[in-house]
Every structure is written in structure tokens, then in C-alpha cells.
Enzyme design. Structure first.
Site, PDB file in Angstrom:
ATOM      1  N   LYS A   1      85.174  80.211  41.994  1.00  0.00           N
ATOM      2  CA  LYS A   1      84.422  81.202  42.774  1.00  0.00           C
ATOM      3  C   LYS A   1      85.285  81.909  43.814  1.00  0.00           C
ATOM      4  O   LYS A   1      84.914  82.981  44.302  1.00  0.00           O
ATOM      5  CB  LYS A   1      83.236  80.535  43.461  1.00  0.00           C
ATOM      6  CG  LYS A   1      81.979  80.527  42.614  1.00  0.00           C
ATOM      7  CD  LYS A   1      81.627  79.211  42.082  1.00  0.00           C
ATOM      8  CE  LYS A   1      80.315  79.237  41.304  1.00  0.00           C
ATOM      9  NZ  LYS A   1      80.187  78.031  40.481  1.00  0.00           N
TER      10      LYS A   1
HETATM   11  C1  LIG Z   1      79.838  77.734  39.352  1.00  0.00           C
HETATM   12  C2  LIG Z   1      80.602  76.832  38.476  1.00  0.00           C
HETATM   13  C3  LIG Z   1      80.477  76.881  37.080  1.00  0.00           C
HETATM   14  C4  LIG Z   1      79.478  77.776  36.406  1.00  0.00           C
HETATM   15  O1  LIG Z   1      79.806  79.147  36.508  1.00  0.00           O
HETATM   16  P1  LIG Z   1      78.676  80.247  36.241  1.00  0.00           P
HETATM   17  O2  LIG Z   1      79.312  81.536  36.572  1.00  0.00           O
HETATM   18  O3  LIG Z   1      77.569  79.905  37.192  1.00  0.00           O
HETATM   19  O4  LIG Z   1      78.275  80.109  34.838  1.00  0.00           O
HETATM   20  C5  LIG Z   1      81.282  76.056  36.321  1.00  0.00           C
HETATM   21  N1  LIG Z   1      82.142  75.191  36.901  1.00  0.00           N
HETATM   22  C6  LIG Z   1      82.283  75.118  38.229  1.00  0.00           C
HETATM   23  C7  LIG Z   1      83.234  74.132  38.790  1.00  0.00           C
HETATM   24  C8  LIG Z   1      81.531  75.936  39.065  1.00  0.00           C
HETATM   25  O5  LIG Z   1      81.678  75.842  40.388  1.00  0.00           O
END
Ligand SMILES: *Cc1c(COP(=O)(O)O)cnc(C)c1O
Length: 490
Positions: free
Chosen positions: A110
């Protein structure tokens, strides 16, 4: 090209307006009706740096920002902030490639988007002559929270409130959030799961009472991937991975590459799909879920049905039964028919279920495959890959790896790695056959001693930080909590 609500094409917004609002007034998500009209310069890709690629993709997706605005935002967001200058390294593991997206300031994928979003919001505020402060709301399954807090901390003219499911994130993820300093940040646990937190946040966005209470004081926006300003920066790393493969002569120009994506809210994988529509020669997108396999069933059958038990797994950031961004895919698959999408979403809200048929179902299945791995399979994959290749994966990446193992993909395959293994020490230690023990920082040291993989500095330091946030509330109290926090603006 303007953005439109997925539920009504009359609700349009420029990119900067869409970023400020986060969500459309009818509860729909802002989306471009024809991302295929955008054309990424594939002929130049091999010679582009990660920052170049980011600037190019953002300029295409956010057309009301000037090239010089985008340049300043991207450089300010990324330069010197990630562990590696190329932001997202591509590592060969066996005959696959792992795209490491977790080399940012909070060790989560993120970070790629949430490093950029605060600057996009600040620029959008200026561009649209918004005088009020921006109040960011975020629901988190673990990683969005910390990455958003880090991004918005002490950004002038903004305040951020993060909600996470109580007991529903890893010990390190919780510690990352509750130690977050900053004069404009609030962190609060919800008695419930991520879906409760997310639906609570969405309800505040469309609440007339909240709108009235905040009028003239603050404008609400979102740090979740319902915000197009969160999604757009993620498109970059799909092109970047492809450029790396070209440079390493692993593929020839135009050759198809398959992507395996550990998926929760469907933001990450949707960014890949956007990249494909913009010209990336992507083959299949393999959507990997944990035991909360609502997306697996949807992509295989066309039926979305959230009426099923919610599982707490070792990959908590994917413990989601209502994947917000799927609405954007359904919108494109349904030929941008807002009425149809609104009907599906109404059915989802009322019965927990909707079914795609005919063309819409075929359109979704044309690009996506799906599979899932339970906790046992996930842990076995961590051990297998560590023993066979000496590569240490986190639990979310391991879900994707395991699903890829059981799936016949024809092309060169890139597995997206979304978090550092040090965020999920207990599960990773247990996968390696080690006793985890109680204390999460002792676990970190232990994992480091056994594997020699360095602990990211941002995680090692948490141990010495004081806990600053202790609030725990019910879902029904979320709106009141937000309005009380917004009082700080008066
Ligand atoms: C948020 C997250 C996901 C999922 O990603 P999306 O965009 O919500 O599908 C997968 N792995 C980790 C470690 C995350 O923080």
C-alpha cells in the site's frame, strides 16, 4: 475523459474531483468508462525508470493534473523514501518472478499508492479551490491503516481517522498503527471484522447527518482503494515488472506475461487490469484468495455470494467478503451500464448476493482466473519456497504462490508480493516448523536469526515506541467518533 459513478453515468467528476470525493454521491465508485482509450508508450518502456513509469501512468489516468504537477508529486513521494531506487524490485525465484511491492516506508504494498495519495489530495484541494480541511477516513484490514497514517501524518489541512477490526490484524500491524504519532491522526479499533469497518466508513460518506455536521468545516475523503487516487498509482508496477523482464531478456517485446495477485479488496489486481487495457501485454490475471474465497467462486461462476462464514486466517489483510473494487470491474464488464451495476449492488446489500450472466460474465472471465489456499497450504508454501529457493515470503504472497503452483499458467509468471514476512512473524515461524512464542518482537529477532533476512528498520523500531491510541468502539459508534474528531477543526 471524465470519471463516472459506476452506478449512474450522470454523476461525473474530473480526476481531481474524484480524488477529493473518494466515492460518488450515490455510493458508486468513480471510474473511467473507457480505460482502453489510454495508451501507454510501450515502445519507450525499456528505457523508463520506475519514476518515469509512474509519471506516465498518472498523467494518463489523471488528465486534469499537468505534467509538471505530476512530476513534482511523484518525485516528492518516492525519492529516497523506499529501500530501493527502483521502488519495486523484481526477483527471480525458481522459474517465476516475485515483484516485491513491500520495500516502502511501512513494509506494505500500500505504500506505493499511499505515498502519493496525500500529495494528490493536496494538489486537488488547491486545483478545486477547496477551503475546508480534508478529513480522511480509512478502514483497514491491517496495512492500509499504517501506510495511510504515515502518508498523512502532519500534512497541513488534513486529518485522518483509521478504523481497524479489533483482534483482526497481526500483532505487528496493530503495533504499527497504535504507535503512530502526529497531531492530525486518530486510530480506533472496531468490534467487528474488516467488512464492518469498511461498510461503516462507506455509510458515513453517504450520511446526510454527517454531511450537515461537517458542512463548511471539513470535506470527507477516503484513503481506501475506493478512491481512484489510491488505485491510479498502483498501475505503475505492472509496467515496471514488464520492463524489467524485457531488460533481462526474459521475454521479447509484446510477449504475454501472467500475473498472480494475492487479493482482498480487488484494488491491486484491478490496477493490473487497467494496465492491460492501457496497452500492457498481460496474459491472465490469477486472483488468489485465502479461505475467504468469495472471489474464487465469483470468477468461476459469475455468482457473488457473501453469505458464508467469515474466516480469520494467517493472511488477515485478505480477510474480506465484500471486495469494493470488484464494482469497477463489473461496471466495465456490464458495458458501463450504471443501472445494471446499481441493481447488482442493491441486491448485494439486501441479499448478500448477485449474479452476472451472459456477456458480462464472459467479459470478466476473459481476463481473470481464480483459486484459493487455506492456512495449511499457505504455510506449506512458505516452507517449500524457503527450503527450495532460500526465499522467505509473507503469508499473503504465499497464498498467491500456492495458487500458482496448482494452476496451469502458460506464460512467464510474476507473483506480486504484498508484505514483508516480518509483519506476520508468528505464522511464518510456525510455517518453518519453529515455536513462535508470545512476544512479537522476540519473534522478529528469532525469524531474523534463523533466516538471516534483514528486519526492515521501520518494523524493528516499533518496539521502542509508546502506545498512543487505545480506543475501541462498536460499528454503530463510528459516525459519532468521526464527528467528534472533526471537532478539532473548529
Ligand atoms: C491489502 C493487502 C492485500 C489485498 O490487496 P487488495 O488491493 O485489497 O486486493 C494483500 N496483501 C496484503 C499484505 C495487503 O496489505
Amino acid at each position: 475523459m471524465n470519471y463516472q459513478s459506476t452506478r449512474n453515468h450522470m454523476h461525473t467528476a474530473t480526476a481531481s474531483e474524484a480524488i477529493l470525493k473518494g466515492i460518488a454521491p450515490d455510493g458508486g465508485l468513480y471510474m473511467l468508462p473507457d480505460p482502453g482509450a489510454l495508451s501507454f508508450p510501450m515502445d519507450r518502456l525499456e528505457n523508463m525508470t520506475s519514476l518515469d513509469i509512474s509519471m506516465e501512468a498518472l498523467s494518463l489516468l489523471l488528465p486534469d493534473f499537468s505534467a509538471s504537477e505530476i512530476r513534482a508529486i511523484v518525485e516528492d513521494s518516492y525519492r529516497g523514501k523506499f529501500e530501493t531506487g527502483d521502488l519495486t524490485p523484481l526477483v527471480k525465484v525458481g522459474d517465476r518472478f516475485i515483484l516485491e511491492l513491500f520495500r516502502g516506508p511501512t513494509s506494505a504494498f500500500k505504500d506505493v499508492a499511499l505515498s502519493v495519495l496525500p500529495r494528490l489530495i493536496a494538489a486537488a484541494q488547491k486545483k478545486n479551490g477547496v477551503k475546508e480541511d480534508i478529513l480522511i477516513l480509512a478502514a483497514t484490514s491491517g496495512d492500509t491503516g499504517k501506510a495511510a497514517l504515515a502518508g498523512f501524518c502532519d500534512v497541513p489541512g488534513t486529518r485522518i481517522v483509521v478504523f481497524y477490526p479489533y483482534g483482526g490484524v497481526s500483532a505487528i500491524q496493530q503495533a504499527q498503527m497504535v504507535t503512530q504519532p502526529g497531531g492530525n491522526v486518530s486510530v480506533c479499533a472496531i468490534r467487528g471484522n474488516f467488512d464492518d469497518a469498511q461498510s461503516g466508513v462507506k455509510a458515513i460518506f453517504t450520511s446526510p447527518h454527517a454531511a450537515k455536521a461537517l458542512a463548511g468545516k471539513a470535506v470527507l475523503s477516503s484513503a481506501n482503494s475506493i478512491n481512484i487516487g489510491r488505485l491510479a498509482p498502483q498501475v505503475m508496477y505492472y509496467f515496471k515488472a514488464y520492463g524489467d523482464l524485457l531488460r533481462k531478456n526474459e521475454i521479447g517485446p509484446g510477449e504475454a506475461v501472467d500475473f498472480v495477485v494475492p487479493t482482498g479488496n480487488f484494488g491491486n489486481i484491478l490496477a493490473g487490469y487497467l494496465a492491460k487495457r492501457m496497452g500492457l501485454p498481460a496474459g491472465r490475471f490469477l486472483c488468489a484468495s485465502n479461505a475467504n474465497n468469495v472471489l474464487t467462486d465469483f470468477l468461476l461462476t459469475g455468482v457473488y455470494d457473501r453469505n458464508r462464514p467469515f474466516h480469520q486466517t494467517v493472511s488477515p489483510s485478505m480477510d474480506i467478503l465484500v471486495s469494493s473494487n470488484l464494482e469497477r470491474l463489473v461496471y466495465l464488464a456490464a458495458g458501463c451500464d450504471g443501472k445494471a451495476v446499481a441493481a447488482y449492488m442493491q441486491s448485494l446489500a439486501q441479499t448478500g448476493r448477485y449474479a452476472l450472466e451472459g456477456q458480462a460474465k464472459a467479459a470478466v472471465q476473459a481476463d481473470f482466473e481464480a483459486g484459493f489456499a487455506d492456512d495449511g497450504q499457505t504455510k506449506k508454501a512458505i516452507r517449500r519456497v524457503y527450503e527450495d529457493h532460500g526465499y522467505l515470503m509473507d503469508t499473503h504472497t504465499a497464498v498467491a504462490w500456492d495458487v500458482a503452483d496448482r494452476f496451469p499458467l502458460q506464460n512467464k509468471t510474476v507473483v506480486l508480493s504484498t508484505a514483508s514476512p516480518y509483519k506476520f512473524c508468528a505464522a511464518v515461524l510456525s510455517a518453518l516448523g519453529e515455536e513462535a512464542g508470545e512476544d512479537e518482537f522476540a519473534q522478529m529477532e528469532r525469524l531474523n536469526r534463523i533466516t538471516g533476512v534483514p528486519v526492515p528498520g521501520n518494523l524493528a523500531v516499533i518496539r521502542s515506541l509508546p502506545t498512543l491510541h487505545r480506543d475501541v468502539i462498536d460499528r454503530a459508534e463510528m459516525e459519532g467518533y468521526v464527528l467528534a474528531k472533526a471537532g478539532g477543526f473548529q
